[in-house]
Enzyme design. Sequence first.
Site, PDB file in Angstrom:
ATOM      1  CD  GLU A  66      27.314 -11.712 -46.746  1.00  0.00           C
ATOM      2  OE1 GLU A  66      28.178 -11.603 -47.636  1.00  0.00           O
ATOM      3  OE2 GLU A  66      26.953 -12.797 -46.291  1.00  0.00           O
TER       4      GLU A  66
ATOM      5  CB  SER B  97      30.212  -6.648 -38.411  1.00  0.00           C
ATOM      6  OG  SER B  97      30.283  -8.003 -38.088  1.00  0.00           O
ATOM      7  N   GLY B  98      27.393  -7.380 -36.682  1.00  0.00           N
ATOM      8  CA  GLY B  98      27.048  -7.982 -35.392  1.00  0.00           C
ATOM      9  C   GLY B  98      26.276  -7.148 -34.386  1.00  0.00           C
TER      10      GLY B  98
ATOM     11  CG  HIS C  76      22.801 -16.372 -47.093  1.00  0.00           C
ATOM     12  ND1 HIS C  76      24.104 -15.985 -47.282  1.00  0.00           N
ATOM     13  CD2 HIS C  76      22.284 -15.483 -46.216  1.00  0.00           C
ATOM     14  CE1 HIS C  76      24.361 -14.929 -46.538  1.00  0.00           C
ATOM     15  NE2 HIS C  76      23.264 -14.605 -45.881  1.00  0.00           N
TER      16      HIS C  76
ATOM     17  CG  HIS D  48      21.678  -9.806 -47.305  1.00  0.00           C
ATOM     18  ND1 HIS D  48      21.059 -10.909 -47.869  1.00  0.00           N
ATOM     19  CD2 HIS D  48      22.453 -10.293 -46.313  1.00  0.00           C
ATOM     20  CE1 HIS D  48      21.448 -11.991 -47.238  1.00  0.00           C
ATOM     21  NE2 HIS D  48      22.288 -11.652 -46.280  1.00  0.00           N
TER      22      HIS D  48
ATOM     23  CG  ASN E  34      24.242  -7.166 -45.008  1.00  0.00           C
ATOM     24  OD1 ASN E  34      23.999  -7.164 -46.202  1.00  0.00           O
ATOM     25  ND2 ASN E  34      24.694  -8.240 -44.364  1.00  0.00           N
TER      26      ASN E  34
HETATM   27 ZN    ZN Z   1      22.901 -12.909 -44.799  1.00  0.00          ZN
END
Ligand code: ZN
Length: 207
Positions: free
Chosen positions: A71, A42-43, A153, A90, A28
């Site tokens: 996030e 999101s998504g 991650h 990110h 993101n």
């Molecule tokens: Zn992530």
Amino acid sequence: MEEEIRKRIVEAGNKLVEKGLTYGSSGNISVRYGDKIFITPSGIPYHKISPDDIVEIDFEGNERGGRASIEAPMHIAIYRGRKNINAIVHFHSPYSMACAASVDEIPVFLDELFSHVGGSLIVAKYGVPGSKKLAENVSSVMKERNAALLRGHGAVCCGKNLEEAMELAEIVERICRVYILASIAGEPKKLPEEGIKYQIKAFKEKQ
Ligand SMILES: [Zn+2]
């Protein structure tokens, strides 16, 4: 200006995918503008995001115009700890993820670590994606650094503006790649003390 920010976030998302730094809808991007934060939704895969899909949030996490990235709390926590940075990226890139899964810290074995990251590249302790714990673990590392790896991650980095944060994402991935190569070649050596002193001074002058 706000329209321009939305457009630039969309472009940056596509660039992250093009450069192999992330994929699908993972990762993101956000930009701080005054008391607002503009963040990817999101998504939605990056290639399908339009400027109108970029979500506006405040520092309490209230959303306007859609559902913000999971996030968002991590972005808010990083901005709270760093007054002089205005963009966060990110991403889930292969070499950064490999290091995030296997080491605790990438020591200062290259000048680049100081001049861009601000010191060693630290792996923030694990927190479930989207959790307060992850936001706390990452933001505490980012108080002293422009980038961090996230245990198991991915990676996150910041900059005074979006261009700077995007450039750092590429640099972080490259540092992780070189660290893996250096570890295969032998044992990566920490810079000598004179190099560390020189780089700390140069980094502070740049901030
Ligand atoms: Zn992530």
